[in-house]
Design an enzyme around this catalytic site. Structure first.
Site, PDB file in Angstrom:
ATOM      1  N   GLY A   1     -17.303   3.737  -4.480  1.00  0.00           N
ATOM      2  CA  GLY A   1     -16.677   2.447  -4.185  1.00  0.00           C
ATOM      3  C   GLY A   1     -15.267   2.237  -4.713  1.00  0.00           C
ATOM      4  O   GLY A   1     -14.841   1.098  -4.874  1.00  0.00           O
ATOM      5  N   SER A   2     -14.515   3.333  -4.931  1.00  0.00           N
ATOM      6  CA  SER A   2     -13.140   3.125  -5.420  1.00  0.00           C
ATOM      7  C   SER A   2     -12.282   2.449  -4.353  1.00  0.00           C
ATOM      8  O   SER A   2     -11.414   1.633  -4.667  1.00  0.00           O
ATOM      9  CB  SER A   2     -12.504   4.440  -5.878  1.00  0.00           C
ATOM     10  OG  SER A   2     -12.167   5.244  -4.779  1.00  0.00           O
ATOM     11  N   ASN A   3     -12.524   2.767  -3.092  1.00  0.00           N
ATOM     12  CA  ASN A   3     -11.755   2.100  -2.026  1.00  0.00           C
ATOM     13  C   ASN A   3     -12.180   0.648  -1.868  1.00  0.00           C
ATOM     14  O   ASN A   3     -11.349  -0.217  -1.595  1.00  0.00           O
ATOM     15  CB  ASN A   3     -11.875   2.868  -0.706  1.00  0.00           C
ATOM     16  CG  ASN A   3     -10.987   4.100  -0.698  1.00  0.00           C
ATOM     17  OD1 ASN A   3      -9.765   3.988  -0.771  1.00  0.00           O
ATOM     18  ND2 ASN A   3     -11.596   5.277  -0.660  1.00  0.00           N
TER      19      ASN A   3
ATOM     20  N   HIS B   1     -10.181   8.201   5.936  1.00  0.00           N
ATOM     21  CA  HIS B   1     -10.645   9.595   5.972  1.00  0.00           C
ATOM     22  C   HIS B   1      -9.723  10.447   5.100  1.00  0.00           C
ATOM     23  O   HIS B   1      -8.496  10.318   5.178  1.00  0.00           O
ATOM     24  CB  HIS B   1     -10.651  10.101   7.415  1.00  0.00           C
ATOM     25  CG  HIS B   1     -11.215  11.479   7.527  1.00  0.00           C
ATOM     26  ND1 HIS B   1     -12.574  11.730   7.465  1.00  0.00           N
ATOM     27  CD2 HIS B   1     -10.607  12.683   7.647  1.00  0.00           C
ATOM     28  CE1 HIS B   1     -12.767  13.035   7.547  1.00  0.00           C
ATOM     29  NE2 HIS B   1     -11.604  13.638   7.660  1.00  0.00           N
TER      30      HIS B   1
ATOM     31  N   ASP C   1     -13.884  10.170  13.712  1.00  0.00           N
ATOM     32  CA  ASP C   1     -12.552  10.300  13.104  1.00  0.00           C
ATOM     33  C   ASP C   1     -11.425  10.473  14.138  1.00  0.00           C
ATOM     34  O   ASP C   1     -10.452  11.191  13.896  1.00  0.00           O
ATOM     35  CB  ASP C   1     -12.530  11.486  12.103  1.00  0.00           C
ATOM     36  CG  ASP C   1     -13.526  11.290  10.980  1.00  0.00           C
ATOM     37  OD1 ASP C   1     -13.778  10.141  10.589  1.00  0.00           O
ATOM     38  OD2 ASP C   1     -14.068  12.308  10.482  1.00  0.00           O
TER      39      ASP C   1
HETATM   40  C1  GAR Z   1     -13.209   8.781   0.045  1.00  0.00           C
HETATM   41  O1  GAR Z   1     -12.536   9.953  -0.306  1.00  0.00           O
HETATM   42  C2  GAR Z   1     -13.188   8.591   1.549  1.00  0.00           C
HETATM   43  O2  GAR Z   1     -12.007   8.997   2.155  1.00  0.00           O
HETATM   44  C3  GAR Z   1     -14.330   9.467   1.962  1.00  0.00           C
HETATM   45  O3  GAR Z   1     -15.332   9.231   0.988  1.00  0.00           O
HETATM   46  C4  GAR Z   1     -14.704   8.909  -0.248  1.00  0.00           C
HETATM   47  C5  GAR Z   1     -15.287   7.617  -0.755  1.00  0.00           C
HETATM   48  O4  GAR Z   1     -14.823   7.316  -2.036  1.00  0.00           O
HETATM   49  N1  GAR Z   1     -14.778   9.157   3.273  1.00  0.00           N
HETATM   50  C6  GAR Z   1     -15.175  10.072   4.143  1.00  0.00           C
HETATM   51  O5  GAR Z   1     -15.215  11.245   3.904  1.00  0.00           O
HETATM   52  C7  GAR Z   1     -15.597   9.508   5.486  1.00  0.00           C
HETATM   53  N2  GAR Z   1     -15.718  10.557   6.428  1.00  0.00           N
HETATM   54  P1  GAR Z   1     -15.031   5.884  -2.669  1.00  0.00           P
HETATM   55  O6  GAR Z   1     -16.534   5.586  -2.580  1.00  0.00           O
HETATM   56  O7  GAR Z   1     -14.584   6.021  -4.088  1.00  0.00           O
HETATM   57  O8  GAR Z   1     -14.225   4.898  -1.900  1.00  0.00           O
END
Ligand code: GAR
Length: 194
Positions: free
Chosen positions: A20-22, A114, A150
């Site tokens: 969940g950093s995003n 992505h 994507d």
């Molecule tokens: C991120 O790197 C995002 O780009 C990737 O999962 C990670 C989630 O990190 N998404 C994908 O690969 C989608 N195909 P987060 O949970 O810290 O946000």
């Protein structure tokens, strides 16, 4: 999308599957005055993940929807989205592929991040493939979600240089820092059409 901007902030849902950093970066942006959105809802397909813990600490409404039966799960989500009047869906590390039917209903209102410079390296294990192919650059992309994985229209990208010393793990870390900065910019771009 402009039409969606009213006097008040736009109710947005963030879909997650993990850390969940995003989500955190979207939330931190959303509480700023300049932001046109607020995070009304977090949907996760997994229990006890970091993103859900974060939603709880910020008192954001959150729901866990297990994708045992995709059709049922999506119907449940659609109901929740409708109930909460959600106008924008941000996929933020959501590792389930939404059906074409679902995407059609929220056409043009679902965006995804992505960890590659799309159209290169769609799908999973991007960093491993990028390193294996000895690419000089990688990066991240925020794009609209369409019926193909994507492949929707690109909103914004950030390029990251790959060093000889990088491996998939170090690259993932470097790109994640850029992802967290890029997502708010993408939302701003979509809503202000800048
Ligand atoms: C991120 O790197 C995002 O780009 C990737 O999962 C990670 C989630 O990190 N998404 C994908 O690969 C989608 N195909 P987060 O949970 O810290 O946000």
């Amino acid at each position: 999308m402009e039409k969606l901007i009213g006097k008040n902030k736009i109710p947005c849902a963030v879909f997650i599957s993990g850390r969940g950093s995003n989500l955190k970066s979207i939330y931190n942006y959303s509480i700023k005055k300049i932001s046109k959105i607020y995070v009304k809802l977090v949907i996760s397909n997994k229990y006890n993940v970091g993103g859900i813990k974060f939603a709880k600490t910020k008192k954001i409404k959150n729901k866990i929807i297990i994708f045992k039966n995709k059709n049922k799960a999506e119907q449940q989500i659609l109901e929740i989205l409708k109930k909460n009047n959600i106008k924008l869906i941000c996929l933020a590390g959501f590792m389930k592929i939404l059906s074409k039917n679902f995407i059609k209903i929220y056409n043009g209102k679902i965006i995804n991040i992505h960890p590659s410079l799309l159209p290169k390296y769609k799908g999973l294990n991007t960093h491993e493939r990028v390193i294996k192919n000895e690419e000089k650059y990688s990066g991240c992309t925020v794009h609209f979600v369409n019926g193909e994985l994507d492949s929707g229209k690109i909103i914004i990208q950030k390029k990251v240089k790959i060093l000889k010393s990088d491996n998939a793990k170090t690259l993932a870390k470097k790109i994640l820092i850029e992802e967290n900065k890029l997502y708010p910019k993408a939302i701003n771009k979509v809503l202000f059409k800048t």
